[in-house]
Design an enzyme around this catalytic site. Structure first.
Site, PDB file in Angstrom:
ATOM      1  N   GLU A  40       8.847  -6.635  -0.274  1.00  0.00           N
ATOM      2  CA  GLU A  40       8.923  -5.287   0.313  1.00  0.00           C
ATOM      3  C   GLU A  40      10.268  -5.066   1.008  1.00  0.00           C
ATOM      4  OE1 GLU A  40       7.280  -2.632  -0.117  1.00  0.00           O
ATOM      5  OE2 GLU A  40       5.795  -3.574  -1.395  1.00  0.00           O
ATOM      6  N   TYR A 123       5.961   2.478   6.613  1.00  0.00           N
ATOM      7  CA  TYR A 123       5.718   2.250   5.184  1.00  0.00           C
ATOM      8  C   TYR A 123       5.540   0.751   4.895  1.00  0.00           C
ATOM      9  CZ  TYR A 123       6.494   0.903   0.508  1.00  0.00           C
ATOM     10  OH  TYR A 123       6.329   0.259  -0.686  1.00  0.00           O
ATOM     11  N   ASP A 141       5.337   5.768  -0.515  1.00  0.00           N
ATOM     12  CA  ASP A 141       6.726   5.555  -0.929  1.00  0.00           C
ATOM     13  C   ASP A 141       7.173   6.737  -1.799  1.00  0.00           C
ATOM     14  OD1 ASP A 141       5.605   5.150  -3.448  1.00  0.00           O
ATOM     15  OD2 ASP A 141       7.145   3.678  -3.966  1.00  0.00           O
ATOM     16  N   CYS A 196       5.574   8.818 -14.249  1.00  0.00           N
ATOM     17  CA  CYS A 196       5.953  10.071 -13.584  1.00  0.00           C
ATOM     18  C   CYS A 196       7.266   9.870 -12.840  1.00  0.00           C
ATOM     19  CB  CYS A 196       4.851  10.516 -12.626  1.00  0.00           C
ATOM     20  SG  CYS A 196       5.094  12.200 -12.037  1.00  0.00           S
ATOM     21  N   CYS A 203       4.879  12.752 -19.661  1.00  0.00           N
ATOM     22  CA  CYS A 203       3.552  13.346 -19.477  1.00  0.00           C
ATOM     23  C   CYS A 203       2.610  13.020 -20.637  1.00  0.00           C
ATOM     24  CB  CYS A 203       3.675  14.850 -19.306  1.00  0.00           C
ATOM     25  SG  CYS A 203       4.736  15.296 -17.922  1.00  0.00           S
ATOM     26  N   CYS A 206       0.612  10.076 -19.741  1.00  0.00           N
ATOM     27  CA  CYS A 206       0.071  10.081 -18.377  1.00  0.00           C
ATOM     28  C   CYS A 206      -1.450  10.262 -18.375  1.00  0.00           C
ATOM     29  CB  CYS A 206       0.731  11.208 -17.587  1.00  0.00           C
ATOM     30  SG  CYS A 206       0.097  11.330 -15.919  1.00  0.00           S
TER      31      CYS A 206
END
Ligand code: SF4
Length: 291
Positions: A40, A123, A141, A196, A203, A206
């Site tokens: 992270e 976060y 995020d 995305c 798309c 998706c």
């Protein structure tokens, strides 16, 4: 035209099913809480592909917070390599020291304790709780924000920084049970990273294309303030990176004059070097620079 309210549960289910099939096998997903925490920090401003190698090397060298805490901060900065924003290495070292001294060497498992660690903001604390401990936390995020904004609001991009209202909205998406919430966080982030995307959403691949408000509205373009670019060339940040690299390549010490001559703009080089010294990323010993 008002957007129809989206069926959140249906979106969550579809995205989580998609994740089961398409998730990347990233090494920190099979690692310890410390491995998740290191990832992270590294991923805060650096893409996955550039983090993979340094993360593996880091974890081999310092498999626990105690291992890192026993070394000087300069070793962490040196190992940070070309990941950029090297202050993250210093903060990670300070966080490891706090974990060693105050948490018996174990990465804490509450948001409050995580947030008290150096370099861990809202976060990062939520991400560690969610990805390392399968806890329930709002992980927000840029990828998740973009997916939610498109699916629910019908807009291309969210505002530059999350607002309180956006945090509250994101909370409504969170499944009640902790493991399901953790899966949703990982799955929605992965959808934003792989499908995305900011510039070329796919798309047709998706899982929520039939529910997406932005697609239904025929993709209206972003009409908010201009989005921040990643301007870097010729900046102090680039100059600092060049100087830091030189110091890193000369573990026995690099002459100040040699370092300053490595950058065409002398004033900018001096300013950048002073920044590195002020941040204690580089130490000065007479006319020599070291990590
Ligand atoms: S349909 Fe397209 S814009 Fe909507 S969430 Fe999926 S990839 Fe993104």
């Amino acid at each position: 035209m008002e957007n129809q309210p989206v069926d959140r549960q249906q979106v969550v289910d579809l995205v989580c099913d998609w994740f089961d099939e398409h998730r990347r096998d990233l090494p920190w997903r099979r690692s310890t809480p410390w491995g998740v925490m290191v990832s992270e920090f590294m991923l805060q401003q650096t893409p996955v592909q550039r983090v993979l190698g340094p993360w593996q090397e880091w974890m081999q060298r310092w498999p626990t917070p105690d291992d890192l805490a026993q070394e000087p901060p300069g070793a962490a900065v040196a190992a940070w390599g070309r990941l950029g924003y090297p202050r993250r290495a210093q903060r990670l070292h300070r966080a490891a020291t706090a974990i060693a001294e105050e948490h018996d060497g174990q990465v804490p498992r509450t948001l409050e304790e995580l947030r008290a660690l150096p370099g861990v903001g809202q976060y990062t604390a939520a991400a560690i709780l969610s990805f390392a401990y399968q806890g329930r936390a709002v992980v927000l995020d840029t990828n998740i924000r973009r997916v939610l904004c498109r699916v629910e609001q019908g807009r291309e991009f969210p505002p530059q920084s999350p607002t309180v209202a956006e945090w509250r909205e994101a909370e409504k998406w969170l499944p009640d049970q902790a493991p399901a919430a953790a899966k949703w966080a990982a799955a929605s982030m992965e959808l934003g990273a792989l499908v995305c995307t900011a510039r070329s959403p796919r798309c047709e691949d998706c899982p929520v294309r039939e529910l997406c408000a932005w697609r239904a509205a025929d993709y209206p373009r972003h009409d908010g303030p201009p989005r921040r670019g990643q301007a870097w060339h010729g900046t102090d940040r680039q100059c600092r990176g060049v100087l830091l690299d030189l110091v890193r390549q000369n573990p026995d010490g690099l002459a100040v004059e040699v370092a300053l001559e490595a950058w065409a703009d002398r004033v900018q080089a001096e300013r950048s070097l002073q920044g590195l010294l002020d941040d204690q990323l580089v130490q000065r010993d007479g006319e020599l620079l070291r990590l």
